[in-house]
Scaffold this active site. Structure first.
Site, PDB file in Angstrom:
ATOM      1  CB  CYS A 211     -10.721  -0.439  18.824  1.00 36.50           C
ATOM      2  SG  CYS A 211     -10.013   0.218  17.310  1.00 36.50           S
TER       3      CYS A 211
ATOM      4  CB  CYS B 214     -13.550   1.556  17.401  1.00 38.92           C
ATOM      5  SG  CYS B 214     -12.891   0.072  16.601  1.00 38.92           S
TER       6      CYS B 214
END
Length: 422
Positions: free
Chosen positions: A19, A22
């Site tokens: 991600c 993230c």
């Protein structure tokens, strides 16, 4: 962690290794952990790969990445604010602390009032209203602080019609909750947890959607110091301040830097500077029918919206939903090609190429089939013609055979008919 987590208060980042958001959060999250440890906070900071421990992530209702949750006993609180170090730490300290914080003195009240732009206070003893206040605080503490105080702790300018009471202090004044005018306490607190005037961004606009208020925005360019940009911003600020008592129940005021986000929301290209009023509950919006020159013009525009004479645009009807799907698809394609033309060609060119080849193959196959069928039909027809024609002798024999098959009476009748014909 699963067995022992209830012994401590945990602030956990559920992430996925692939991600991008993230990865962007990771350095901020490391700073959060260091500062929380240095300040002696009881909150433990950690992160978990939700793809490796999917059962735990599913248990806590993780549906996207990154998801930040504060785990306190049996409760799990979602963080929905900006992903900055200070905002995350403020959230952790607020939720980890007491649900209702007492204000024992005027000095403490003044200190807290300086520190918080919006302050909710319960005044009075035990009552059904206090029970409701505690219940709402357990739900909305993720957004704001909740306090309690006695009447003698409040500033001298505060007058209460009755006790117990729930109040909000903001914008240099205060408002008292009225059950008959303001409805449900939870809805009222959710509406009043913002200042009267805000710098609105995409996240704030999303949060304001839960309040049910109309949002009056001056869409400007913060870097542009021209008279028109500053004037519209000042008009909105003046209305929010001077007409607070008239409009604060129904309207939220603010300004937005740039029109990119508002254009995608309205599916229109607004020329800035301008003023727009949004109804985030049904995606309708209002544009002034004439130029806003003064505060009085803005007040008149707002009154027209309230009494229903202003024309609403947009909405969430079927036609608008179809328009939204087309607009979002178009925007996605354009953004992909702008950011990475090669990736855009691959993502959209490859499927189109495959579909084109399939269509070509289907059309070609049908044409060849028709040709073969036509040739076969011609051949069969030719064979039939050759078979049916035969030789002249065969035809003569067939003719004679037919006459032979006729009876004598029929032959006489035929001769008579032929003579009449002659």
């Amino acid at each position: 962690f699963k067995e022992n987590r209830k012994d401590d208060i945990w602030l956990v980042d559920f992430y996925a290794p692939w991600c991008g958001h993230c990865k962007k959060l990771e350095p901020v999250w490391n700073e959060v952990g260091i500062e929380m440890r240095n300040m002696g906070s009881p909150v433990k900071v950690g992160k978990m790969d939700a793809t490796s421990f999917s059962s735990i992530a599913s248990e806590f209702g993780v549906r996207g990445y990154p998801t930040i949750k504060l785990l306190k006993g049996d409760l799990a609180y979602n963080y929905r604010g900006p992903r900055t170090k200070d905002d995350i730490i403020e959230f952790a300290n607020r939720v980890a602390g007491p649900l209702i914080r007492p204000l024992p003195s005027q000095h403490m009240f003044e200190h807290v009032q300086k520190r918080h732009r919006v302050l909710f206070v319960y005044v009075g003893g035990e009552s059904p209203l206090k029970e409701k206040y505690i219940e709402v605080a357990s739900e909305l503490i993720v957004y704001t602080y909740f306090f309690s105080a006695s009447e003698d702790v409040l500033p001298e300018y505060v007058t209460l019609p009755e006790l117990p009471a729930v109040m909000v202090f903001k914008d240099g004044t205060y408002f008292v909750y009225d059950e008959y005018e303001d409805g449900d306490l939870s809805s009222w607190i959710n509406r009043e947890r913002f200042q009267g005037y805000l710098h609105v961004d995409g996240f704030t606009l999303y949060e304001l959607g839960d309040t049910g208020k109309l949002l009056a925005i001056a869409v400007i360019d913060d870097k542009n110091s021209s008279v028109e940009h500053t004037r519209l911003k000042s008009i909105i600020q003046e209305v929010a301040r001077d007409y607070r008592d008239h409009f604060h129940r129904d309207f939220q005021f603010g300004h937005m830097d740039g029109n990119d986000y508002i254009n995608s929301l309205l599916m229109d290209d607004l020329t800035i500077p301008t003023i727009v009023v949004l109804n985030t509950s049904n995606q309708q919006y209002f544009l002034p029918d004439r130029h806003i020159e003064s505060t009085e013009d803005m007040v008149q525009f707002i009154n027209n919206i309230l009494d229903g004479t202003a024309e609403a645009q947009g909405g969430d009807g079927l036609l608008q939903r179809i328009k939204r799907i087309i607009y979002d698809a178009k925007s996605t394609i354009v953004s992909v090609f702008k950011s990475s033309p090669l990736l855009g060609c691959f993502l959209f060119g490859l499927p189109l190429g495959v579909i084109s080849i399939m269509c070509y193959g289907i059309c070609t196959a049908d044409t060849e089939g028709e040709v073969f069928e036509h040739e076969g039909a011609k051949k069969e027809s030719g064979d039939r013609e050759l078979t049916d024609e035969g030789s002249e002798e065969d035809l003569e024999e067939e003719k004679n055979g037919k006459y032979t098959e006729l009876s004598d009476g029929e032959l006489k009748q035929k001769d008579i008919m032929e003579k009449k014909k002659d």
